[in-house]
Each structure stands twice: as C-alpha cells, then as structure tokens.
Design a protein around this motif. Structure first.
Motif, PDB file in Angstrom:
ATOM      1  N   VAL A   1      -7.951  -6.158   0.198  1.00 37.52           N
ATOM      2  CA  VAL A   1      -6.624  -5.738   0.040  1.00 37.52           C
ATOM      3  C   VAL A   1      -5.693  -7.093   0.312  1.00 37.52           C
ATOM      4  CG1 VAL A   1      -6.080  -5.225   2.564  1.00 37.52           C
ATOM      5  CG2 VAL A   1      -4.885  -3.895   0.800  1.00 37.52           C
ATOM      6  N   ILE A   2      -6.256  -8.044   0.983  1.00 38.35           N
ATOM      7  CA  ILE A   2      -5.253  -8.981   1.251  1.00 38.35           C
ATOM      8  C   ILE A   2      -4.938 -10.001  -0.175  1.00 38.35           C
ATOM      9  CG2 ILE A   2      -4.937 -11.265   2.487  1.00 38.35           C
ATOM     10  CD1 ILE A   2      -6.316 -10.022   4.837  1.00 38.35           C
TER      11      ILE A   2
ATOM     12  N   PHE B   1      -5.436  -0.583  -7.093  1.00 37.28           N
ATOM     13  CA  PHE B   1      -5.033  -0.981  -6.048  1.00 37.28           C
ATOM     14  C   PHE B   1      -4.925   0.277  -5.122  1.00 37.28           C
ATOM     15  CE2 PHE B   1      -1.535  -2.105  -2.927  1.00 37.28           C
ATOM     16  CZ  PHE B   1      -2.292  -3.071  -2.283  1.00 37.28           C
ATOM     17  N   THR B   2      -4.414   1.515  -5.713  1.00 36.42           N
ATOM     18  CA  THR B   2      -4.186   2.785  -4.761  1.00 36.42           C
ATOM     19  C   THR B   2      -5.645   3.380  -4.562  1.00 36.42           C
ATOM     20  OG1 THR B   2      -2.036   3.357  -5.836  1.00 36.42           O
ATOM     21  CG2 THR B   2      -3.164   4.872  -4.735  1.00 36.42           C
ATOM     22  N   GLU B   3      -6.401   3.174  -5.494  1.00 35.37           N
ATOM     23  CA  GLU B   3      -8.048   3.672  -5.186  1.00 35.37           C
ATOM     24  C   GLU B   3      -8.756   2.652  -4.683  1.00 35.37           C
ATOM     25  OE1 GLU B   3      -8.718   5.297  -9.139  1.00 35.37           O
ATOM     26  OE2 GLU B   3      -7.035   6.633  -9.007  1.00 35.37           O
ATOM     27  N   LYS B   4      -8.275   1.552  -4.185  1.00 34.57           N
ATOM     28  CA  LYS B   4      -8.969   0.354  -3.618  1.00 34.57           C
ATOM     29  C   LYS B   4     -10.054  -0.445  -4.533  1.00 34.57           C
ATOM     30  CE  LYS B   4      -8.307   3.052   0.696  1.00 34.57           C
ATOM     31  NZ  LYS B   4      -7.399   2.293   1.154  1.00 34.57           N
ATOM     32  N   ARG B   5      -9.791  -0.243  -5.669  1.00 37.30           N
ATOM     33  CA  ARG B   5     -10.438  -1.358  -6.548  1.00 37.30           C
ATOM     34  C   ARG B   5      -9.776  -2.588  -6.640  1.00 37.30           C
ATOM     35  NH1 ARG B   5     -10.992   3.700  -9.302  1.00 37.30           N
ATOM     36  NH2 ARG B   5      -9.035   3.369 -10.498  1.00 37.30           N
ATOM     37  N   TYR B   6      -9.872  -3.431  -5.595  1.00 38.27           N
ATOM     38  CA  TYR B   6      -9.031  -4.475  -5.321  1.00 38.27           C
ATOM     39  C   TYR B   6      -9.254  -5.800  -6.424  1.00 38.27           C
ATOM     40  CZ  TYR B   6      -7.746  -2.154  -0.965  1.00 38.27           C
ATOM     41  OH  TYR B   6      -7.313  -1.173  -0.151  1.00 38.27           O
TER      42      TYR B   6
ATOM     43  N   GLU C   1       3.228  -3.030 -19.734  1.00 45.18           N
ATOM     44  CA  GLU C   1       3.554  -1.783 -18.628  1.00 45.18           C
ATOM     45  C   GLU C   1       2.121  -1.155 -18.456  1.00 45.18           C
ATOM     46  OE1 GLU C   1       6.433   1.726 -18.078  1.00 45.18           O
ATOM     47  OE2 GLU C   1       6.474   0.763 -19.797  1.00 45.18           O
ATOM     48  N   THR C   2       1.363  -1.199 -19.615  1.00 44.72           N
ATOM     49  CA  THR C   2       0.068  -0.307 -19.347  1.00 44.72           C
ATOM     50  C   THR C   2      -0.764  -1.133 -18.233  1.00 44.72           C
ATOM     51  OG1 THR C   2       0.193   0.770 -21.448  1.00 44.72           O
ATOM     52  CG2 THR C   2      -1.780   0.734 -20.399  1.00 44.72           C
ATOM     53  N   LEU C   3      -0.857  -2.344 -18.555  1.00 47.08           N
ATOM     54  CA  LEU C   3      -1.668  -3.196 -17.708  1.00 47.08           C
ATOM     55  C   LEU C   3      -1.083  -3.127 -16.162  1.00 47.08           C
ATOM     56  CD1 LEU C   3      -2.299  -6.350 -19.700  1.00 47.08           C
ATOM     57  CD2 LEU C   3      -4.020  -4.458 -19.278  1.00 47.08           C
ATOM     58  N   VAL C   4       0.087  -3.236 -15.991  1.00 48.95           N
ATOM     59  CA  VAL C   4       0.640  -3.223 -14.666  1.00 48.95           C
ATOM     60  C   VAL C   4       0.224  -1.571 -13.970  1.00 48.95           C
ATOM     61  CG1 VAL C   4       2.894  -2.921 -13.308  1.00 48.95           C
ATOM     62  CG2 VAL C   4       2.536  -4.834 -15.069  1.00 48.95           C
ATOM     63  N   ASN C   5       0.486  -0.670 -14.802  1.00 53.50           N
ATOM     64  CA  ASN C   5       0.081   0.647 -14.246  1.00 53.50           C
ATOM     65  C   ASN C   5      -1.457   0.765 -13.889  1.00 53.50           C
ATOM     66  OD1 ASN C   5       2.939   1.675 -14.553  1.00 53.50           O
ATOM     67  ND2 ASN C   5       2.585   2.341 -16.624  1.00 53.50           N
ATOM     68  N   HIS C   6      -2.068   0.168 -14.610  1.00 48.28           N
ATOM     69  CA  HIS C   6      -3.601   0.462 -14.523  1.00 48.28           C
ATOM     70  C   HIS C   6      -3.926  -0.505 -12.981  1.00 48.28           C
ATOM     71  CE1 HIS C   6      -4.430   2.352 -18.078  1.00 48.28           C
ATOM     72  NE2 HIS C   6      -4.634   1.383 -18.736  1.00 48.28           N
ATOM     73  N   ALA C   7      -3.010  -1.541 -13.142  1.00 49.28           N
ATOM     74  CA  ALA C   7      -3.354  -2.394 -11.711  1.00 49.28           C
ATOM     75  C   ALA C   7      -2.924  -1.431 -10.511  1.00 49.28           C
ATOM     76  CB  ALA C   7      -2.693  -3.705 -11.692  1.00 49.28           C
ATOM     77  N   LEU C   8      -1.712  -0.827 -10.644  1.00 48.24           N
ATOM     78  CA  LEU C   8      -1.306  -0.087  -9.294  1.00 48.24           C
ATOM     79  C   LEU C   8      -2.328   1.157  -9.179  1.00 48.24           C
ATOM     80  CD1 LEU C   8       0.811   0.392  -7.651  1.00 48.24           C
ATOM     81  CD2 LEU C   8       1.969   2.029  -9.178  1.00 48.24           C
ATOM     82  N   ARG C   9      -3.021   1.805 -10.209  1.00 53.08           N
ATOM     83  CA  ARG C   9      -3.720   2.841  -9.810  1.00 53.08           C
ATOM     84  C   ARG C   9      -5.096   2.325  -9.174  1.00 53.08           C
ATOM     85  NH1 ARG C   9      -5.890   4.437 -15.148  1.00 53.08           N
ATOM     86  NH2 ARG C   9      -7.398   2.613 -15.137  1.00 53.08           N
TER      87      ARG C   9
ATOM     88  N   GLU D   1       0.690  -1.098  -0.018  1.00 55.99           N
ATOM     89  CA  GLU D   1      -0.179  -0.026  -0.004  1.00 55.99           C
ATOM     90  C   GLU D   1       0.631   1.134  -0.065  1.00 55.99           C
ATOM     91  OE1 GLU D   1      -3.916  -0.531   2.106  1.00 55.99           O
ATOM     92  OE2 GLU D   1      -2.366  -1.537   3.393  1.00 55.99           O
ATOM     93  N   ASP D   2       2.116   1.115   0.141  1.00 59.20           N
ATOM     94  CA  ASP D   2       3.009   2.238   0.048  1.00 59.20           C
ATOM     95  C   ASP D   2       3.279   2.587  -1.395  1.00 59.20           C
ATOM     96  OD1 ASP D   2       5.176   4.000  -0.139  1.00 59.20           O
ATOM     97  OD2 ASP D   2       6.195   3.134   1.780  1.00 59.20           O
ATOM     98  N   ALA D   3       2.711   3.725  -2.011  1.00 60.06           N
ATOM     99  CA  ALA D   3       2.735   3.783  -3.394  1.00 60.06           C
ATOM    100  C   ALA D   3       3.963   4.207  -3.857  1.00 60.06           C
ATOM    101  CB  ALA D   3       1.704   5.312  -3.534  1.00 60.06           C
ATOM    102  N   GLU D   4       4.834   5.084  -3.177  1.00 58.17           N
ATOM    103  CA  GLU D   4       6.071   5.375  -3.409  1.00 58.17           C
ATOM    104  C   GLU D   4       7.098   4.137  -3.562  1.00 58.17           C
ATOM    105  OE1 GLU D   4       8.850   7.823  -5.303  1.00 58.17           O
ATOM    106  OE2 GLU D   4       6.863   8.219  -4.622  1.00 58.17           O
ATOM    107  N   LEU D   5       6.874   3.219  -2.648  1.00 57.58           N
ATOM    108  CA  LEU D   5       7.831   2.114  -2.581  1.00 57.58           C
ATOM    109  C   LEU D   5       7.473   1.115  -3.729  1.00 57.58           C
ATOM    110  CD1 LEU D   5       9.573   0.402  -1.202  1.00 57.58           C
ATOM    111  CD2 LEU D   5       7.810  -0.475   0.140  1.00 57.58           C
ATOM    112  N   MET D   6       6.017   1.042  -4.323  1.00 56.81           N
ATOM    113  CA  MET D   6       5.676   0.421  -5.207  1.00 56.81           C
ATOM    114  C   MET D   6       6.022   0.829  -6.439  1.00 56.81           C
ATOM    115  SD  MET D   6       3.841  -2.272  -4.428  1.00 56.81           S
ATOM    116  CE  MET D   6       2.682  -2.809  -5.833  1.00 56.81           C
ATOM    117  N   ARG D   7       6.301   2.031  -6.737  1.00 55.00           N
ATOM    118  CA  ARG D   7       6.788   2.500  -8.022  1.00 55.00           C
ATOM    119  C   ARG D   7       8.215   2.212  -8.109  1.00 55.00           C
ATOM    120  NH1 ARG D   7       2.912   6.807  -7.147  1.00 55.00           N
ATOM    121  NH2 ARG D   7       4.051   7.841  -5.684  1.00 55.00           N
ATOM    122  N   ILE D   8       9.001   2.251  -6.952  1.00 56.78           N
ATOM    123  CA  ILE D   8      10.189   1.763  -7.023  1.00 56.78           C
ATOM    124  C   ILE D   8      10.483   0.419  -7.329  1.00 56.78           C
ATOM    125  CG2 ILE D   8      12.263   1.733  -5.540  1.00 56.78           C
ATOM    126  CD1 ILE D   8      11.459   4.188  -4.099  1.00 56.78           C
ATOM    127  N   MET D   9       9.463  -0.445  -6.805  1.00 50.12           N
ATOM    128  CA  MET D   9       9.744  -1.936  -7.055  1.00 50.12           C
ATOM    129  C   MET D   9       9.246  -2.363  -8.216  1.00 50.12           C
ATOM    130  SD  MET D   9       8.132  -2.794  -3.313  1.00 50.12           S
ATOM    131  CE  MET D   9       7.871  -4.729  -3.462  1.00 50.12           C
TER     132      MET D   9
END
Length: 396
Positions: free
Chosen positions: A203-204, A114-119, A104-112, A82-90
């Motif tokens: 989230v789990i 996740f950040t917005e809690k659409r698990y 990459e586009t799909l991964v970025n969509h997944a991160l967005r 859930e640490d958004a900055e850490l996730m971008r680095i990872m």
C-alpha cells in the motif's frame, strides 16, 4: 493567495459579517499552511512524499504529522488515499486537462485496483499515466522519467517546495542494475519497470504513486499560471484616477438601498439587473457558448491575465450539460454583491443553486449597483460552487 486576499479586502464593505471575519483570518491560515508544509517535509520528506494542493491541512495536522514515529506517519498518509470517497473527489479535478481525460479509463482502473488491494497493478498503471501525461502536456515530448529536476520546478503551488517534486525526482529516476527481492517501499520507476525491484506490491508504494500523480498535475497547473502575462505596475496617473474613483464610490454608498424579490413567473427575468444577468449567463451555458460565457466572470486580479479564458470555462463547464433552468429569487444585501437563487437541470437531474455576483466596471473595480455604471459578473468559475451535489452527474 496573498493577491486573492488583497482582492477580497476591496470587497469587505459589501460582504456579510461572517465573510469579513473569514477574510481577516486568511493571513493566519496562510501562515498555518506554510508551517504545515514545512512540518510535512520534516516528518515525511526523507521518505519521498510530496505535499500537493489536494491534501487537507486539517487532516495532516490531526491524523498524520503528530504520529510518534515516521513509520506510523507514513501509514497514516496511506489512509488518506485509502479513503475511496475522498479519492473520487480528488481525482475529478484532474480531468480538466484533456491530456488526463485521454487516460481517464486507466486512472479509474488504477483506483479500482487500489481499492481491491491489487497494489502492483495500481503502481504499474499510474507510472504509465504519469509518463504519458507529462509527455503530452508540453511541447517538449519527454515523459516524466526523462525529465531532470530543473524541468519540474513549479510556480505558485505547494509542490514547488524545495523538498517537493524536484527533490524527489532523483529517487524516482534512480537506476537499479541489481535485483532487489526484499520488500521495497519507494516509488522507484526504473527498478520497478525494468524488473529489478520484485517486491513492491504494498500500500505504501501504491499510495506514493497516487501522491506523485497529484503532484505532477499541480506542476502542469503551474505551467499554465506561469505562461500568463504578468500585470503591469500602475502609473501615477492611474493611481490619481483610482483615488478620485474611490471618492466617488464612497459618496454613492449613502444613496444605495438593499433590495430583494421573488420572481412570480418564468417570464419575469427583467425584475432586476441581477436576474437579467443570471438568465444571460445560464442561456450561454445552455448553448455551450464558452467564448461569451468566459466574459461573464469577474476578473481575478488586474490585467488580462485575470480574465477567464474560453478554454478554462469549457474545461470547467462542459462536463455539465445545462438542459433548462428557472430563476426563483434575488437578494442584494450589499452595494456590489447579489445572490440569485435558481433551479437548474443538469445531465438529467434538477439542482437548486445560488449564483453569486459582483457589480463591477470594465476595469474590474467594484461599483455601486444602481448608482454607477457597471455590470454583474459571476464570482466563481466552476459549476460545483453553485451546487455541491452537481458534481455527482459530471460526465468527462
């Protein structure tokens, strides 16, 4: 890691005091790593979490593994993702694989999501990313869901632990023929994608999807390492020659003197052999000449398997377009170690950077600069090491 430590020990005499102290601490750190991985699986192995190479040992020890219950430890694991900055680095290093850059586009969509809690969206997207990546990364055309545990054995990475990626594959592939409406907390691909697990939007499960994605990429990295030819054991003749060379090497140490300097003009690149090597390196980078650039790095271990390959260098350097550079100064404080300070303009922004080099012969053995035949080689193979801030302008 042990091989790398042994390689660094050969440079002990030429490193600063702090670096020498750090090398002496590495063995203890490796023991700590092994203990932490075992502890990780003692606490979270039954919940099918995987220890991957991007997890912080310190964070696990301080914030996860000492939690009083397994439920609290699991929530603490989720906080890492859930640490958004850490996730971008990872996530950034994952894109060195062309098979991942295609997604990459799909991964970025997944991160967005996740950040917005659409698990639920994160889980579905990452399951497809993992399947496609595993399908593409090997000549064997099968997705992650079609692989049995033996196909996911990993070499030289923490995911190869006996409770790691292979052990969790059974739960990942488990078939669910009946519908489950109660809230579910495991990453069960079969049940989720076939609609028999209906309540996984939490989230789990989403964090476990990220956890498994990083583990799968570590597995892919292990395939690369395992495919490299192994080093041969030295012959007695080679051992005798090495002893003779070491004696010569030590005799040259007394003759060597430290040096440093500042370049007064941009045309003074021949001020020192290290600055000339730096210019040569930077010019090849600017020209995207990955083949010749790969030869400018020191060997990691003996044999051809320790050399940088053009593919590795292209993967690391191509996201950073070097537009111009200026060499500022150099410092040689040890017989085989130099630091050259430069300003580089990458992807439209200027960064101060330090190029660290070692002076070696053709076999990769350290030599005394100015006293023995050799050449300067770059110590690191990734631009992020030269300047930490450069990563913010990477373009994959």
């Amino acid at each position: 890691m042990k091989k790398q430590v042994n390689g660094l020990k050969a440079l002990r005499l030429f490193l600063e005091k702090e670096d020498r102290q750090r090398i002496s601490e590495l063995s203890a750190q490796m023991d700590l790593l092994a203990d932490t991985v075992d502890r990780f699986y003692e606490v979270l192995g039954s919940r099918h979490w995987i220890f991957h190479d991007r997890l912080s040992i310190t964070r696990l020890k301080d914030q996860v593994l000492d939690e009083p219950t397994i439920d609290e430890a699991e929530i603490a694991m989720c906080r890492i993702y859930e640490d958004a900055e850490l996730m971008r680095i990872m996530i950034l290093p994952l894109m060195r694989f062309p098979e991942m850059r295609a997604r990459e586009t799909l991964v970025n969509h997944a991160l967005r999501d996740f950040t917005e809690k659409r698990y639920y969206a994160t889980v579905l997207t990452l399951l497809t990313v993992m399947d496609g990546f595993v399908n593409d990364v090997q000549d064997v055309r099968r997705g992650l869901h079609a692989r049995d545990a033996t196909e996911l054995q990993a070499w030289d990475t923490a995911v190869g632990h006996h409770m790691g990626l292979t052990a969790t594959q059974a739960s990942f592939r488990k078939s669910y023929s009946r519908r489950i409406d109660e809230e579910f907390f495991d990453l069960a691909r079969n049940g989720i994608l076939h609609g028999n697990i209906t309540n996984y939007d939490n989230v789990i499960v989403a964090s476990k999807a990220w956890n498994r994605l990083f583990a799968v990429v570590d597995w892919a990295s292990s395939l690369e390492k395992a495919a490299k030819p192994k080093d041969k054991e030295p012959t007695w003749g080679e051992v005798v020659e090495r002893i003779r060379s070491n004696a010569e090497f030590k005799s040259k140490l007394d003759e060597w003197e430290a040096s440093s300097g500042t370049l007064k003009t941009t045309d003074a690149c021949d001020t020192h052999t290290s600055t000339r090597a730096a210019v040569d390196f930077l010019e090849l980078w600017a020209k995207s000449n990955w083949g010749h650039l790969s030869t400018r790095f020191m060997r990691l271990g003996k044999g051809s398997s320790g050399n940088a390959t053009p593919k590795e260098i292209k993967s690391a350097f191509s996201p950073y377009v070097l537009e111009s550079f200026v060499v500022r100064s150099y410092e040689v404080q040890a017989p085989a170690v130099a630091e050259v300070s430069v300003d580089i303009v990458v992807n439209g922004e200027m960064f101060p950077a330090v190029l660290r080099m070692t002076y070696t012969n053709e076999d990769g053995d350290t030599r005394v600069e100015g006293k023995q035949e050799g050449s300067w080689k770059m110590v690191f193979r990734s631009p992020e090491v030269y300047s930490r801030d450069i990563v913010k302008v990477a373009k994959y």
